[in-house]
Design a protein around this motif. Structure first.
Motif, mmCIF file in Angstrom:
data_model
loop_
_atom_site.group_PDB
_atom_site.id
_atom_site.type_symbol
_atom_site.label_atom_id
_atom_site.label_comp_id
_atom_site.label_asym_id
_atom_site.label_seq_id
_atom_site.Cartn_x
_atom_site.Cartn_y
_atom_site.Cartn_z
ATOM 1 N N MET A 1 0.840 -1.209 0.000
ATOM 2 C CA MET A 1 0.000 0.000 0.000
ATOM 3 C C MET A 1 0.869 1.251 0.000
ATOM 4 O O MET A 1 0.521 2.257 -0.623
ATOM 5 N N VAL A 2 1.997 1.175 0.692
ATOM 6 C CA VAL A 2 2.948 2.290 0.674
ATOM 7 C C VAL A 2 3.402 2.521 -0.764
ATOM 8 O O VAL A 2 3.419 3.656 -1.253
ATOM 9 N N ALA A 3 3.754 1.439 -1.430
ATOM 10 C CA ALA A 3 4.211 1.523 -2.815
ATOM 11 C C ALA A 3 3.152 2.179 -3.690
ATOM 12 O O ALA A 3 3.421 3.121 -4.442
ATOM 13 N N ARG A 4 1.943 1.675 -3.605
ATOM 14 C CA ARG A 4 0.851 2.164 -4.445
ATOM 15 C C ARG A 4 0.557 3.637 -4.167
ATOM 16 O O ARG A 4 0.388 4.421 -5.101
ATOM 17 N N THR A 5 0.516 3.980 -2.900
ATOM 18 C CA THR A 5 0.206 5.367 -2.522
ATOM 19 C C THR A 5 1.255 6.326 -3.089
ATOM 20 O O THR A 5 0.917 7.349 -3.692
ATOM 21 N N LEU A 6 2.519 5.996 -2.918
ATOM 22 C CA LEU A 6 3.583 6.886 -3.397
ATOM 23 C C LEU A 6 3.599 6.949 -4.922
ATOM 24 O O LEU A 6 3.850 8.006 -5.509
ATOM 25 N N LYS A 7 3.321 5.845 -5.559
ATOM 26 C CA LYS A 7 3.309 5.828 -7.022
ATOM 27 C C LYS A 7 2.168 6.682 -7.591
ATOM 28 O O LYS A 7 2.286 7.222 -8.691
ATOM 29 N N MET A 8 1.108 6.773 -6.829
ATOM 30 C CA MET A 8 -0.055 7.510 -7.345
ATOM 31 C C MET A 8 -0.010 8.995 -7.017
ATOM 32 O O MET A 8 -0.853 9.754 -7.507
ATOM 33 N N GLU A 9 0.938 9.396 -6.178
ATOM 34 C CA GLU A 9 1.045 10.829 -5.859
ATOM 35 C C GLU A 9 2.026 11.482 -6.832
ATOM 36 O O GLU A 9 3.116 10.963 -7.060
ATOM 37 N N PRO A 10 1.677 12.639 -7.395
ATOM 38 C CA PRO A 10 2.509 13.264 -8.431
ATOM 39 C C PRO A 10 3.963 13.479 -8.004
ATOM 40 O O PRO A 10 4.881 13.253 -8.789
ATOM 41 N N ALA A 11 4.173 13.906 -6.762
ATOM 42 C CA ALA A 11 5.533 14.221 -6.317
ATOM 43 C C ALA A 11 6.430 12.995 -6.257
ATOM 44 O O ALA A 11 7.648 13.113 -6.311
ATOM 45 N N THR A 12 5.844 11.820 -6.125
ATOM 46 C CA THR A 12 6.645 10.598 -5.960
ATOM 47 C C THR A 12 6.358 9.560 -7.027
ATOM 48 O O THR A 12 6.814 8.420 -6.933
ATOM 49 N N SER A 13 5.627 9.938 -8.064
ATOM 50 C CA SER A 13 5.211 8.953 -9.073
ATOM 51 C C SER A 13 6.387 8.377 -9.866
ATOM 52 O O SER A 13 6.294 7.289 -10.411
ATOM 53 N N ALA A 14 7.487 9.124 -9.936
ATOM 54 C CA ALA A 14 8.647 8.646 -10.691
ATOM 55 C C ALA A 14 9.532 7.701 -9.881
ATOM 56 O O ALA A 14 10.472 7.110 -10.426
ATOM 57 N N MET A 15 9.229 7.565 -8.616
ATOM 58 C CA MET A 15 10.030 6.686 -7.753
ATOM 59 C C MET A 15 9.953 5.254 -8.248
ATOM 60 O O MET A 15 8.895 4.776 -8.649
ATOM 61 N N LYS A 16 11.067 4.565 -8.230
ATOM 62 C CA LYS A 16 11.060 3.148 -8.553
ATOM 63 C C LYS A 16 10.791 2.375 -7.259
ATOM 64 O O LYS A 16 11.261 2.760 -6.188
ATOM 65 N N VAL A 17 10.041 1.293 -7.409
ATOM 66 C CA VAL A 17 9.651 0.540 -6.214
ATOM 67 C C VAL A 17 9.909 -0.952 -6.411
ATOM 68 O O VAL A 17 9.515 -1.528 -7.412
ATOM 69 N N ALA A 18 10.579 -1.530 -5.428
ATOM 70 C CA ALA A 18 10.761 -2.978 -5.388
ATOM 71 C C ALA A 18 10.085 -3.490 -4.132
ATOM 72 O O ALA A 18 10.377 -3.023 -3.034
ATOM 73 N N VAL A 19 9.169 -4.429 -4.318
ATOM 74 C CA VAL A 19 8.479 -5.035 -3.172
ATOM 75 C C VAL A 19 9.079 -6.420 -2.953
ATOM 76 O O VAL A 19 9.202 -7.206 -3.887
ATOM 77 N N MET A 20 9.440 -6.716 -1.708
ATOM 78 C CA MET A 20 9.975 -8.034 -1.390
ATOM 79 C C MET A 20 9.047 -8.733 -0.405
ATOM 80 O O MET A 20 8.429 -8.087 0.447
ATOM 81 N N THR A 21 8.983 -10.037 -0.551
ATOM 82 C CA THR A 21 8.040 -10.769 0.290
ATOM 83 C C THR A 21 8.473 -12.205 0.532
ATOM 84 O O THR A 21 9.029 -12.851 -0.346
#
Lengths: 153, 149
Positions: free
Chosen positions: A67-87
């Protein structure tokens, strides 16, 4: 905006062993690492420091890492951030597709994540190759330092 | 087939996987205190997780129990405590499948395994403190059959 001369990685996991191993594995990373231990902390730091790369565990206290990943990706200021989710829990094709398509992760990793896997993520997302010489060039910042530095840019 | 609820039989086995320990030592090649410090972090964190798991089970809080053993399993896997990690995985699966039934058996198994891991960690750290950067396992560990039965 990211500072290409000093890339910033945010690492999120509630396991301190993971943080210690990742910090050691990325000792030669030519940038800065900050560490968070739960989802709410990660979201706050992500919004303030705007890291270039977020590496987050999926299962976190307080707020799911996905959810952290999704939230940041959907906000304009952080949409360019690359995200790796590990599980370690949400393994398999179904969860992989969910992470990439529903939670907008760029990369899905199944734990345990090795140093080689970490560097592969960095190479793919930040286009930074693993230094050949194992010199320590990484600066680890406290979250406050990272926010202050980013604010000054 | 491995039965996490039963004591191990046959030749003695190490609680920590040798290859994992070797990889961690190699990772800490340029930092003599890394290996020892990492194991100290693991113990400090895991003591709390085992306590949390016990308390959760006593309170019939299966979600909290599941979270605690999940965290303990992940952390244990990272430092090569693979058998303990397997017990944690079994405990987590059982918790979800049976709403906690049978978990009391696994908490005891988990505690026994964790004590074995701690014992080995203390021995490894003692050697590391006396001989920083020493890659050899101490004589105590040699000659032990590492194969699972």
């Amino acid at each position: 905006m990211s500072d290409e001369s000093r890339p910033l990685i945010l690492i999120v996991d509630d396991d301190r062993v993971v943080h210690a191993i990742f910090a050691r594995a990325l000792a030669s990373f030519p940038g800065t690492m900050i560490h968070a231990h739960d989802g709410q902390e990660a979201l706050a730091i992500g919004r303030e420091a705007r890291p270039d790369l977020l590496i987050t565990d999926a299962l976190l206290p307080k707020l799911d890492g996905r959810m952290v990943a999704r939230t940041l990706k959907m906000e304009p200021a952080t949409s360019a951030m690359k995200v790796a989710v590990m599980t370690a829990l949400y393994k398999g094709a179904r969860y992989r597709n969910e992470a990439l398509h529903d939670f907008l992760a760029d990369i899905y990793l199944e734990k345990p994540v090795s140093p080689d896997m970490l560097w592969e993520v960095i190479e793919k997302t930040l286009h930074i190759s693993r230094p050949i010489a194992a010199s320590s060039s990484t600066h680890e910042m406290s979250p406050i330092e990272a926010v202050q530095e980013r604010g000054a840019m | 087939m491995f039965d996490e609820t039963q004591p191990m039989k046959g030749p003695a086995r190490l609680a920590l996987d040798r290859d994992s320990i070797a990889s961690l030592r190699e990772l800490g090649e340029d930092d003599p205190s890394f290996f020892s410090d990492l194991l100290a972090v693991y113990i400090q964190q895991s003591d709390l997780l085992v306590a949390r798991a016990s308390e959760a089970l006593a309170a019939s809080d299966i979600d909290e129990w599941s979270r605690a053993v999940h965290s303990l399993g992940g952390s244990s896997r990272n430092i090569g405590a693979l058998h303990l990690a397997a017990v944690c995985t079994a405990a987590e699966k059982l918790a979800h499948a049976s709403n906690g039934a049978g978990s009391f058996v696994l908490i005891n198994r988990l505690k026994i395994e964790y004590e074995a891991v701690k014992k080995e960690i203390h021995m490894l750290r003692a050697v590391e403190i006396r001989h920083p950067g020493n890659r050899e396992f101490p004589p105590l560990f040699q000659g032990i059959d590492l194969k699972e039965v």
